[in-house]
Motif scaffolding. Structure first.
Motif, PDB file in Angstrom:
ATOM      1  N   ALA A 155     -63.798-116.369 -49.994  1.00 19.28           N
ATOM      2  CA  ALA A 155     -64.237-115.671 -51.201  1.00 19.28           C
ATOM      3  C   ALA A 155     -65.133-116.568 -52.050  1.00 19.28           C
ATOM      4  O   ALA A 155     -66.116-116.107 -52.651  1.00 19.28           O
ATOM      5  CB  ALA A 155     -63.021-115.211 -52.010  1.00 19.28           C
ATOM      6  N   GLN A 156     -64.831-117.854 -52.095  1.00 25.02           N
ATOM      7  CA  GLN A 156     -65.636-118.786 -52.883  1.00 25.02           C
ATOM      8  C   GLN A 156     -67.043-118.933 -52.319  1.00 25.02           C
ATOM      9  O   GLN A 156     -68.018-118.993 -53.069  1.00 25.02           O
ATOM     10  CB  GLN A 156     -64.953-120.157 -52.921  1.00 25.02           C
ATOM     11  CG  GLN A 156     -63.700-120.204 -53.776  1.00 25.02           C
ATOM     12  CD  GLN A 156     -63.089-121.584 -53.777  1.00 25.02           C
ATOM     13  OE1 GLN A 156     -62.511-122.015 -52.786  1.00 25.02           O
ATOM     14  NE2 GLN A 156     -63.238-122.285 -54.889  1.00 25.02           N
ATOM     15  N   ILE A 157     -67.163-119.024 -50.995  1.00 26.39           N
ATOM     16  CA  ILE A 157     -68.490-119.169 -50.388  1.00 26.39           C
ATOM     17  C   ILE A 157     -69.370-117.971 -50.732  1.00 26.39           C
ATOM     18  O   ILE A 157     -70.537-118.122 -51.101  1.00 26.39           O
ATOM     19  CB  ILE A 157     -68.344-119.351 -48.864  1.00 26.39           C
ATOM     20  CG1 ILE A 157     -67.738-120.724 -48.554  1.00 26.39           C
ATOM     21  CG2 ILE A 157     -69.695-119.194 -48.169  1.00 26.39           C
ATOM     22  CD1 ILE A 157     -67.324-120.901 -47.106  1.00 26.39           C
ATOM     23  N   ALA A 158     -68.810-116.779 -50.620  1.00 24.08           N
ATOM     24  CA  ALA A 158     -69.584-115.584 -50.973  1.00 24.08           C
ATOM     25  C   ALA A 158     -69.981-115.601 -52.438  1.00 24.08           C
ATOM     26  O   ALA A 158     -71.123-115.260 -52.793  1.00 24.08           O
ATOM     27  CB  ALA A 158     -68.762-114.333 -50.654  1.00 24.08           C
ATOM     28  N   LEU A 159     -69.070-116.009 -53.307  1.00 27.06           N
ATOM     29  CA  LEU A 159     -69.366-116.018 -54.735  1.00 27.06           C
ATOM     30  C   LEU A 159     -70.368-117.107 -55.095  1.00 27.06           C
ATOM     31  O   LEU A 159     -71.249-116.890 -55.948  1.00 27.06           O
ATOM     32  CB  LEU A 159     -68.069-116.208 -55.530  1.00 27.06           C
ATOM     33  CG  LEU A 159     -68.210-116.240 -57.054  1.00 27.06           C
ATOM     34  CD1 LEU A 159     -68.947-115.009 -57.574  1.00 27.06           C
ATOM     35  CD2 LEU A 159     -66.842-116.371 -57.713  1.00 27.06           C
ATOM     36  N   LEU A 160     -70.262-118.265 -54.463  1.00 26.63           N
ATOM     37  CA  LEU A 160     -71.236-119.327 -54.733  1.00 26.63           C
ATOM     38  C   LEU A 160     -72.658-118.842 -54.473  1.00 26.63           C
ATOM     39  O   LEU A 160     -73.568-119.068 -55.290  1.00 26.63           O
ATOM     40  CB  LEU A 160     -70.939-120.547 -53.853  1.00 26.63           C
ATOM     41  CG  LEU A 160     -69.765-121.430 -54.258  1.00 26.63           C
ATOM     42  CD1 LEU A 160     -69.467-122.458 -53.170  1.00 26.63           C
ATOM     43  CD2 LEU A 160     -70.037-122.130 -55.585  1.00 26.63           C
ATOM     44  N   ARG A 161     -72.858-118.167 -53.358  1.00 32.51           N
ATOM     45  CA  ARG A 161     -74.211-117.702 -53.031  1.00 32.51           C
ATOM     46  C   ARG A 161     -74.715-116.692 -54.053  1.00 32.51           C
ATOM     47  O   ARG A 161     -75.905-116.656 -54.382  1.00 32.51           O
ATOM     48  CB  ARG A 161     -74.225-117.131 -51.612  1.00 32.51           C
ATOM     49  CG  ARG A 161     -74.072-118.224 -50.546  1.00 32.51           C
ATOM     50  CD  ARG A 161     -74.180-117.684 -49.141  1.00 32.51           C
ATOM     51  NE  ARG A 161     -74.264-118.779 -48.168  1.00 32.51           N
ATOM     52  CZ  ARG A 161     -73.519-118.898 -47.088  1.00 32.51           C
ATOM     53  NH1 ARG A 161     -72.598-117.958 -46.826  1.00 32.51           N
ATOM     54  NH2 ARG A 161     -73.663-119.911 -46.266  1.00 32.51           N
ATOM     55  N   ARG A 162     -73.821-115.872 -54.554  1.00 38.74           N
ATOM     56  CA  ARG A 162     -74.235-114.920 -55.597  1.00 38.74           C
ATOM     57  C   ARG A 162     -74.534-115.637 -56.912  1.00 38.74           C
ATOM     58  O   ARG A 162     -75.528-115.325 -57.589  1.00 38.74           O
ATOM     59  CB  ARG A 162     -73.148-113.865 -55.797  1.00 38.74           C
ATOM     60  CG  ARG A 162     -72.962-112.917 -54.628  1.00 38.74           C
ATOM     61  CD  ARG A 162     -72.083-111.744 -55.018  1.00 38.74           C
ATOM     62  NE  ARG A 162     -72.700-110.940 -56.078  1.00 38.74           N
ATOM     63  CZ  ARG A 162     -72.096-109.961 -56.733  1.00 38.74           C
ATOM     64  NH1 ARG A 162     -70.829-109.668 -56.454  1.00 38.74           N
ATOM     65  NH2 ARG A 162     -72.729-109.281 -57.669  1.00 38.74           N
ATOM     66  N   LEU A 163     -73.702-116.599 -57.277  1.00 36.61           N
ATOM     67  CA  LEU A 163     -73.927-117.338 -58.521  1.00 36.61           C
ATOM     68  C   LEU A 163     -75.242-118.109 -58.486  1.00 36.61           C
ATOM     69  O   LEU A 163     -75.871-118.329 -59.523  1.00 36.61           O
ATOM     70  CB  LEU A 163     -72.764-118.295 -58.774  1.00 36.61           C
ATOM     71  CG  LEU A 163     -71.470-117.651 -59.290  1.00 36.61           C
ATOM     72  CD1 LEU A 163     -70.292-118.610 -59.141  1.00 36.61           C
ATOM     73  CD2 LEU A 163     -71.627-117.228 -60.747  1.00 36.61           C
ATOM     74  N   TRP A 164     -75.663-118.535 -57.296  1.00 40.20           N
ATOM     75  CA  TRP A 164     -76.903-119.295 -57.165  1.00 40.20           C
ATOM     76  C   TRP A 164     -78.152-118.421 -57.089  1.00 40.20           C
ATOM     77  O   TRP A 164     -79.270-118.943 -57.133  1.00 40.20           O
ATOM     78  CB  TRP A 164     -76.849-120.176 -55.923  1.00 40.20           C
ATOM     79  CG  TRP A 164     -75.886-121.313 -56.025  1.00 40.20           C
ATOM     80  CD1 TRP A 164     -75.504-121.986 -57.145  1.00 40.20           C
ATOM     81  CD2 TRP A 164     -75.183-121.924 -54.936  1.00 40.20           C
ATOM     82  NE1 TRP A 164     -74.608-122.967 -56.838  1.00 40.20           N
ATOM     83  CE2 TRP A 164     -74.392-122.956 -55.484  1.00 40.20           C
ATOM     84  CE3 TRP A 164     -75.148-121.696 -53.560  1.00 40.20           C
ATOM     85  CZ2 TRP A 164     -73.573-123.764 -54.699  1.00 40.20           C
ATOM     86  CZ3 TRP A 164     -74.335-122.501 -52.773  1.00 40.20           C
ATOM     87  CH2 TRP A 164     -73.561-123.528 -53.338  1.00 40.20           C
ATOM     88  N   GLY A 200     -73.364-115.439 -65.765  1.00 43.68           N
ATOM     89  CA  GLY A 200     -74.008-116.201 -64.712  1.00 43.68           C
ATOM     90  C   GLY A 200     -74.310-117.602 -65.156  1.00 43.68           C
ATOM     91  O   GLY A 200     -74.126-117.943 -66.333  1.00 43.68           O
ATOM     92  N   ILE A 201     -74.763-118.435 -64.213  1.00 46.43           N
ATOM     93  CA  ILE A 201     -75.097-119.821 -64.531  1.00 46.43           C
ATOM     94  C   ILE A 201     -76.602-119.941 -64.797  1.00 46.43           C
ATOM     95  O   ILE A 201     -77.407-119.143 -64.309  1.00 46.43           O
ATOM     96  CB  ILE A 201     -74.677-120.781 -63.405  1.00 46.43           C
ATOM     97  CG1 ILE A 201     -75.448-120.482 -62.101  1.00 46.43           C
ATOM     98  CG2 ILE A 201     -73.180-120.704 -63.156  1.00 46.43           C
ATOM     99  CD1 ILE A 201     -75.238-121.535 -61.026  1.00 46.43           C
ATOM    100  N   ASN A 202     -76.950-120.954 -65.568  1.00 48.02           N
ATOM    101  CA  ASN A 202     -78.345-121.238 -65.894  1.00 48.02           C
ATOM    102  C   ASN A 202     -78.445-122.737 -66.155  1.00 48.02           C
ATOM    103  O   ASN A 202     -77.692-123.253 -66.988  1.00 48.02           O
ATOM    104  CB  ASN A 202     -78.764-120.448 -67.136  1.00 48.02           C
ATOM    105  CG  ASN A 202     -80.268-120.494 -67.383  1.00 48.02           C
ATOM    106  OD1 ASN A 202     -80.988-121.237 -66.720  1.00 48.02           O
ATOM    107  ND2 ASN A 202     -80.724-119.706 -68.340  1.00 48.02           N
ATOM    108  N   PRO A 203     -79.311-123.480 -65.425  1.00 48.25           N
ATOM    109  CA  PRO A 203     -80.333-122.995 -64.501  1.00 48.25           C
ATOM    110  C   PRO A 203     -79.779-122.655 -63.123  1.00 48.25           C
ATOM    111  O   PRO A 203     -78.760-123.205 -62.697  1.00 48.25           O
ATOM    112  CB  PRO A 203     -81.295-124.179 -64.408  1.00 48.25           C
ATOM    113  CG  PRO A 203     -80.408-125.379 -64.585  1.00 48.25           C
ATOM    114  CD  PRO A 203     -79.381-124.947 -65.600  1.00 48.25           C
ATOM    115  N   LEU A 204     -80.487-121.762 -62.439  1.00 49.26           N
ATOM    116  CA  LEU A 204     -80.219-121.508 -61.034  1.00 49.26           C
ATOM    117  C   LEU A 204     -80.792-122.662 -60.207  1.00 49.26           C
ATOM    118  O   LEU A 204     -81.706-123.358 -60.645  1.00 49.26           O
ATOM    119  CB  LEU A 204     -80.840-120.184 -60.603  1.00 49.26           C
ATOM    120  CG  LEU A 204     -80.291-118.927 -61.273  1.00 49.26           C
ATOM    121  CD1 LEU A 204     -81.073-117.701 -60.816  1.00 49.26           C
ATOM    122  CD2 LEU A 204     -78.814-118.755 -60.985  1.00 49.26           C
TER     123      LEU A 204
END
Length: 288
Positions: free
Chosen positions: A139-148, A166-170
């Motif tokens: 689940a973390q791997i999938a979420l990391l890719r979305r957050l990036w 979301g995070i900033n900067p991408l």
């Protein structure tokens, strides 16, 4: 082909000047990247119930994101890879933020290698469930890719609650490559399904033949081949002379490896200078 180094942190010490000299020498010799291991806590071997892990509280480990930030500040070309970061014992959004920041500040010179780990003591201390670490990692791997890649997202699952944030900067890389370490069957299936690359524990391609065959089968189920996957074995400095190392490299390249990292730990080297000199000898004898 890229050849990097495994940072010998369990034997290197804590002198910032030596860390700077190591990173700059590695870069000057032509190595492409630095790989570092991850452990947050070490256990007392005299604890009730005993302890069988390879590391204890006496074994030093530098936190990888901070270590790489320091090394990046004193170099210009080196790339960095965690080999591996124990992902399920860390908060996903925080890992995404730290990795994105490092990627931005290095201009995209970062790969995130992840695994599920073996040290239950760390999971307990960090407040995470050791027994669900495999499912959580996926689940973390999938979420990391979305957050990036997504400026805003909403995710509510068994481990995450993000509401329109979301995070900033991408990161510079969209997304940062995620490599997986380990060799159990469940890990190989996860590599085939979710990984951009594999960090095997096998020392030679011959030793890895069975795992590679299984990996091929799992990749085929995903419509992928070994050519779609990065592979980075570790070359152990003490294993043999230049001719032997060149044969190991050639065999791994025939098996699809395109990255390597030279490990000088557990070779009887006791000072930073000795580790640096070993890499100088390797670079001269084997070529980088």
């Amino acid at each position: 082909m890229q050849i990097g180094v495994v940072f010998p942190q369990t034997e290197f010490g804590n002198d910032p000047a030596a860390l700077r000299d190591y990173a700059q020498t590695v870069e000057a010799l032509g190595f492409s990247h630095v790989l570092a291991y991850d452990h947050v806590l070490g256990a007392n071997p005299d604890r009730p119930g005993g302890w069988n892990g390879p590391y204890t509280y006496l074994t030093p480990f530098h936190e990888p994101f901070l270590l790489f930030s320091f090394m990046a500040a004193v170099t210009t070309r080196l790339s960095f890879v965690t080999g591996i970061l124990i992902l399920p014992q860390r908060q996903t959004a925080l890992v995404a933020k730290q990795a994105a920041t490092l990627d931005v500040l290095t201009g995209g010179r970062f790969r995130l290698g992840v695994g599920v780990g073996w040290n239950e003591v760390e999971y307990e201390a960090l407040g995470e469930d050791f027994h669900t670490r495999g499912r959580r990692a996926e689940a973390q791997i999938a979420l990391l890719r979305r957050l990036w890649t997504e400026p805003l997202l909403t995710v509510h699952d068994a481990w995450h609650d993000i509401s329109d944030a979301g995070i900033n900067p991408l990161p510079v890389q969209h997304p940062i490559p995620i490599w997986l370490g380990g060799h159990a069957d469940v890990v190989l299936e996860r590599v085939a399904r979710l990984g951009d690359g594999w960090l095997p524990n096998h020392r030679t391609a011959q030793d890895a033949a069975g795992a590679l065959a299984k990996l091929d089968g799992y990749l085929a189920q995903q419509g992928r081949t070994r050519g779609d996957l990065g592979i980075e074995p570790r070359l152990h400095y003490k294993d043999g002379d230049a001719a032997y190392q060149q044969r190991v490299i050639a065999d791994w390249r025939a098996a699809g490896a395109n990255y390597f990292s030279v490990n000088t730990m557990a070779c009887g080297l006791t000072t930073p200078a000795q580790h640096i000199h070993a890499l100088e000898r390797f670079a001269e004898a084997v070529g980088v």
